[in-house]
Design an enzyme around this catalytic site. Structure first.
Site, PDB file in Angstrom:
ATOM      1  N   PRO A 134       0.790  -1.247   0.000  1.00  0.00           N
ATOM      2  CA  PRO A 134       0.000   0.000   0.000  1.00  0.00           C
ATOM      3  C   PRO A 134       0.818   1.292   0.000  1.00  0.00           C
ATOM      4  O   PRO A 134       0.833   2.039   0.983  1.00  0.00           O
ATOM      5  CB  PRO A 134      -0.829  -0.140   1.274  1.00  0.00           C
ATOM      6  N   CYS A 135       1.453   1.593  -1.109  1.00  0.00           N
ATOM      7  CA  CYS A 135       2.195   2.844  -1.220  1.00  0.00           C
ATOM      8  C   CYS A 135       1.279   4.056  -1.108  1.00  0.00           C
ATOM      9  O   CYS A 135       1.747   5.151  -0.799  1.00  0.00           O
ATOM     10  CB  CYS A 135       3.000   2.876  -2.514  1.00  0.00           C
ATOM     11  N   HIS A 136      -0.025   3.859  -1.298  1.00  0.00           N
ATOM     12  CA  HIS A 136      -0.959   4.981  -1.149  1.00  0.00           C
ATOM     13  C   HIS A 136      -1.023   5.479   0.292  1.00  0.00           C
ATOM     14  O   HIS A 136      -1.488   6.580   0.545  1.00  0.00           O
ATOM     15  CB  HIS A 136      -2.365   4.592  -1.644  1.00  0.00           C
TER      16      HIS A 136
END
Length: 166
Positions: A134-136
Site C-alpha cells: 500500500p504505497c498509497h
C-alpha cells in the site's frame, strides 16, 4: 504463464497479474494490462493470458472494497525490482495499517534508514503491486498526497475509504 484479470472497483478498474500459484506480480488501477508489464522485473516476466480465475485475489479485493480493511494483507505478492533495501521497504510498507498513513520521513525511519527519505519515496514509486503493497498510505510531511502512479484521485479514494472504516 501469468494470468491477468481486470476487476471493477469503486476506485476504478484494477488489473491484477498473478502467477500460477496465485501470487500477485503486478497490479494497478488501469484496465490496460500493458500498463503493468513494464513494472514486472525482467527476470519474472512470462507470457500473459486473460483469465477470470486469478485465485483468491478476487475475493480479497471485493472484501476490501466491501469494508474489510485488512483483506489485502492476505494476498501474496512477488516482486523483484530492486536491491535488499527496496525489498525490505516493500515489506515494511505492507505493515502500514489501513487508516494510519505515514509520511515519507516516517516510512524511511520504519524502513531502518531515517535519512534515506528519497530511497523511501523511490520504494513507493517502484512498487509494482499497488494496492496490495500500500504505497498509497505514504504521504508528504505536510500531509498532502504526494504522487501516485494511478492518479491522486485514486489515492485520495483509497485513503478516504480506509479512514471511513476506522
Amino acid at each position: 504463464m501469468l494470468k491477468y484479470r481486470t476487476l471493477d472497483t469503486q476506485a476504478g478498474p484494477l488489473t491484477v497479474v498473478v502467477t500460477g500459484t496465485g501470487a500477485v506480480r503486478a497490479a494497478g488501477f488501469t484496465a490496460d494490462v500493458a500498463d503493468l508489464t513494464d513494472l514486472i522485473h525482467p527476470s519474472l516476466r512470462e507470457p500473459l493470458e486473460p483469465n477470470d480465475d486469478v485465485g483468491p485475489v478476487t475475493d480479497h479485493v471485493r472484501s476490501y472494497f466491501d469494508g474489510d480493511r485488512s483483506a489485502l494483507e492476505a494476498v501474496v505478492v512477488e516482486q523483484h525490482n530492486g536491491g535488499e533495501y527496496m525489498r525490505h521497504a516493500w515489506q515494511v510498507m505492507r505493515e502500514i495499517k489501513p487508516g494510519a498513513p505515514v509520511t515519507y520521513s516516517e516510512f524511511a525511519r520504519l524502513s531502518g534508514r531515517p535519512a534515506a527519505i528519497r530511497a523511501a519515496a523511490s520504494a513507493c514509486a517502484r512498487n509494482a503491486v499497488a494496492p496490495f503493497t500500500p504505497c498509497h498510505r505514504v504521504l508528504r510531511l505536510d500531509g498532502s498526497l504526494g504522487g501516485y502512479r494511478w492518479g491522486l484521485s485514486v489515492k485520495r479514494f483509497l485513503l478516504d475509504h480506509e479512514a471511513a472504516l476506522a
